[in-house]
Scaffold this motif. Sequence first.
Motif, mmCIF file in Angstrom:
data_model
loop_
_atom_site.group_PDB
_atom_site.id
_atom_site.type_symbol
_atom_site.label_atom_id
_atom_site.label_comp_id
_atom_site.label_asym_id
_atom_site.label_seq_id
_atom_site.Cartn_x
_atom_site.Cartn_y
_atom_site.Cartn_z
ATOM 1 N N TRP A 41 0.848 -1.194 0.000
ATOM 2 C CA TRP A 41 0.000 0.000 0.000
ATOM 3 C C TRP A 41 0.881 1.241 0.000
ATOM 4 C CZ3 TRP A 41 -4.999 0.106 3.431
ATOM 5 C CH2 TRP A 41 -5.935 -0.799 2.910
ATOM 6 N N ASN A 42 0.565 2.186 -0.889
ATOM 7 C CA ASN A 42 1.321 3.425 -0.982
ATOM 8 C C ASN A 42 0.670 4.464 -0.073
ATOM 9 O OD1 ASN A 42 2.751 5.731 -1.689
ATOM 10 N ND2 ASN A 42 2.886 5.149 -3.845
ATOM 11 N N MET A 43 1.024 4.406 1.201
ATOM 12 C CA MET A 43 0.428 5.306 2.184
ATOM 13 C C MET A 43 0.875 6.747 1.968
ATOM 14 S SD MET A 43 -1.170 2.900 3.749
ATOM 15 C CE MET A 43 -1.732 3.487 5.348
ATOM 16 N N ASN A 71 6.432 -2.170 -5.382
ATOM 17 C CA ASN A 71 5.272 -2.438 -6.240
ATOM 18 C C ASN A 71 4.031 -1.980 -5.484
ATOM 19 O OD1 ASN A 71 7.155 -3.782 -7.877
ATOM 20 N ND2 ASN A 71 6.767 -5.729 -6.837
ATOM 21 N N TYR A 72 3.419 -0.903 -5.956
ATOM 22 C CA TYR A 72 2.460 -0.191 -5.109
ATOM 23 C C TYR A 72 0.996 -0.429 -5.484
ATOM 24 C CZ TYR A 72 6.051 2.609 -2.777
ATOM 25 O OH TYR A 72 7.112 3.019 -2.008
ATOM 26 N N VAL A 73 0.165 -0.326 -4.437
ATOM 27 C CA VAL A 73 -1.282 -0.170 -4.547
ATOM 28 C C VAL A 73 -1.624 1.217 -4.026
ATOM 29 C CG1 VAL A 73 -3.546 -0.974 -3.752
ATOM 30 C CG2 VAL A 73 -1.724 -2.629 -4.207
ATOM 31 N N LEU A 74 -2.498 1.932 -4.729
ATOM 32 C CA LEU A 74 -2.949 3.252 -4.284
ATOM 33 C C LEU A 74 -4.260 3.054 -3.532
ATOM 34 C CD1 LEU A 74 -2.379 5.196 -7.640
ATOM 35 C CD2 LEU A 74 -0.711 4.672 -5.838
ATOM 36 N N PRO A 75 -4.252 3.215 -2.201
ATOM 37 C CA PRO A 75 -5.437 2.851 -1.421
ATOM 38 C C PRO A 75 -6.253 4.054 -0.943
ATOM 39 C CG PRO A 75 -3.513 2.856 0.009
ATOM 40 C CD PRO A 75 -3.075 3.423 -1.333
ATOM 41 N N ILE A 76 -7.517 4.055 -1.280
ATOM 42 C CA ILE A 76 -8.482 4.911 -0.574
ATOM 43 C C ILE A 76 -9.362 3.928 0.192
ATOM 44 C CG2 ILE A 76 -10.307 6.622 -0.758
ATOM 45 C CD1 ILE A 76 -7.539 7.650 -1.496
ATOM 46 N N GLY A 119 0.566 2.224 -10.466
ATOM 47 C CA GLY A 119 0.153 1.486 -9.287
ATOM 48 C C GLY A 119 -1.243 0.931 -9.465
ATOM 49 N N LYS A 120 -1.595 0.013 -8.615
ATOM 50 C CA LYS A 120 -2.932 -0.562 -8.635
ATOM 51 C C LYS A 120 -3.863 0.315 -7.807
ATOM 52 C CE LYS A 120 -0.736 -3.771 -10.818
ATOM 53 N NZ LYS A 120 -0.738 -3.771 -12.301
#
Length: 780
Positions: free
Chosen positions: A531-533, A568-573, A612-613
């Motif tokens: 997760w890309n905090m 390897n990132y996920v963009l989380p909301i 990113g995802k």
Amino acid sequence: MTSTQGAADGAPVHRLPVTPRAPAAPGRTEGLPSTFRAARPAQPAAGGHGVRAAAPLSDEDRGRLLDGAHHDPHGLLGAHPVRGGLLIRVLRPGAQRVTVLAKGLRADLLPEGDGLFAGVLPLRTVPDYELLVDYGDHAPTVHDPYRFLPALGELDLHLFGEGRHEELWQALGARIMDHQGVTGTRFTLWAPNARGVRVVGDFNYWDGTGHPMRSLGSSGVWELFLPGIGAGDLYKFEITRPDGTKTMRADPMARRTECPPATASVVDASHHRWTDEDWMARRGERPVHQAPFSVYEVHLPSWRPGLTYRQLAEQLPAYVKDLGFTHVEFMPVCEHPFGGSWGYQVTGFYAPTARMGTPDDFRQLIDALHRAGIGVLMDWVPAHFPRDDWALAEFDGRPLYEHQDPARAAHPDWGTLEFDYGRTEVRNFLVANAVYWCEEFHIDGLRVDAVASMLYLDYSREDGGWTPNVHGGREDLDAVAFLQEMNATVYRRCPGVVTIAEESTAWDGVTRATHHAGPGGFGGLGFGLKWNMGWMHDSLGYVSKEPVHRKYHHGEMTFSMIYAYSENYVLPISHDEVVHGKRALVSKMPGDWWQQRANHRAYLAFMWAHPGKQLLFMGQEFAQGAEWAESHGPDWWLLDPSYEAEADHRGVRDLVRDLNRHYAAAPALWERDTDPAGFSWIDGEASEDNVFSFLRFAADGSPLISVTNFSPVVRHAYRLGVPDHIPAWREVLNTDDPRYGGSGVTNPGPLTTEPTPWNGRTASVCTVLPPLASLWLRPS
């Protein structure tokens, strides 16, 4: 001790009732009824059919057995050859008479008091025998559980002791099985500090006096096979602590539980027949980093409150498929006592919460999602556990799952306990748990919660409140080793599964392979995604500002590209961003209701185009204005046609559907997420305009342009430098489209590439940028 032979094939299987002296309320776990104590005869008389009185148990053995503190009840109970015959001794509290039944034999045992019956039969070998137990008002015929060999093998014990039993759920807990020709349930428990352990349940009226377990040597594992016990039976373990006190505990390995607030474990066996073979065979064909990956995060109990797993299976897959998400992510589903924890304080690590149904019902939900072409991710919480006195805390009277050092065991933020990752059995418990969900429930990915709290010895601790590691550093070396082992094991055993770290610091190598060492001297942690905090925090900070002030914060939106390829990132909301006073996503935006929705739409399209995802929490897909609350879930009434502003919310949901549709159709947006060559700024410095424009490239070089105008003014004749080999571009997505609730400022025709140098390129196009909107352009 000499073990006896099993019952003959076809022998009837019965339950093992134990009737207390007075009727007890069955099915509850609070407190034990008083143990029946019969008068102990001074000199038992000889019985009929050649039964002689047995030598009495020593006072020590008798006391320990009746007190539930004996390590080897099978050495005292059951059938044992002795001088002159065969000694059979049973413990049946409340019984008036016990008769041994075998082929050609019917012999009454002699009462020894306290529910003990024994006798020496004139036999040279151990026959296949059963017990007729007369309680006065009923007299069932049952198998003697103390005539069975251990139902757990030496290899299982060895692997567990080494911390390498990757299918631990097959060895520990309650397992229905055929053993020596008899059907029943094998109970096994790891409790190395216990003086004794007994099985209690609804089948013995929660009085375990007659069901003590045996210790399997130095493994710390206790075992008892109970014939006739099967699916649906409730149970716990009564543990005699080192100080002699007793505690009643749920099974740490229970695969099913009672529905909270009840806390008993439930014997369970799966009968689900999977229908997702095609999904399972295909899911690993393309590496997740090079595939579309768009996640809808769901809190199952509140998505539509009151639905069971099977009802969710009828509704959730269709909804997610319609919106075009590739995956759902369930907030924790492991059993937890307090619903307000949202599942992040787990007591049943191997059991899906019973609030919505059985484990097979949960399998049905996953099966339905897979048939709809949707992957299933699950929040997994190995960082801590609650202190409930019926669960893991000081499980057998001493710290067991938690660290021996109280300062390291206590989590400083959440009032919980941290696992002792340095203990092989505890690490095995957790690693096998990760494998369990992937193999037994076909989970496609684990999002590991609170990784940062595991990695640092000083996490949320003041100076002097923690002890450095052997190298003098702040890293928890045991936690590092555990995470590496978990990831390596899951990836080896479960093709196509991805692990995702919620890690909020700059730890180096979260998504680097475990065998690749980094600058810090550690190998990578081995996660697939992180997760890309930082992106989440910076970008939400930017969009919450009034447009007139955004130019001073422009760098908060571009900074993410400096480190975008470090992991390897996920963009989380996620849910964390829309609770506890943080406001829903649309409510974070400045301006009136139109501007808030416009900002919301522009931000989502910017997010979908960014390397990113993506992950979006439920309710944000239709611009819910209120914070999420687990008590009622999303405000679905906002989409009711009778609601006057329904079109405003439906428009945002239509945009999310189109974002996912165009995203899936554009490899430029996902094929090179981890490759710097897949991204290029057009203009990342247009702070005065509040504009961000960049190119994304697929593996074959095909491009997509994303440009976002975070100002409330239309920008006419806005020029963008573009690759000169593309003759024209077309607008494939515009968040200002009236269908989404926008003002309708669009670029309807092809945008011709002109030989006008711009933004450091030899060619450019001239566009109109709508207010508070994002555009996606593809080659025409």
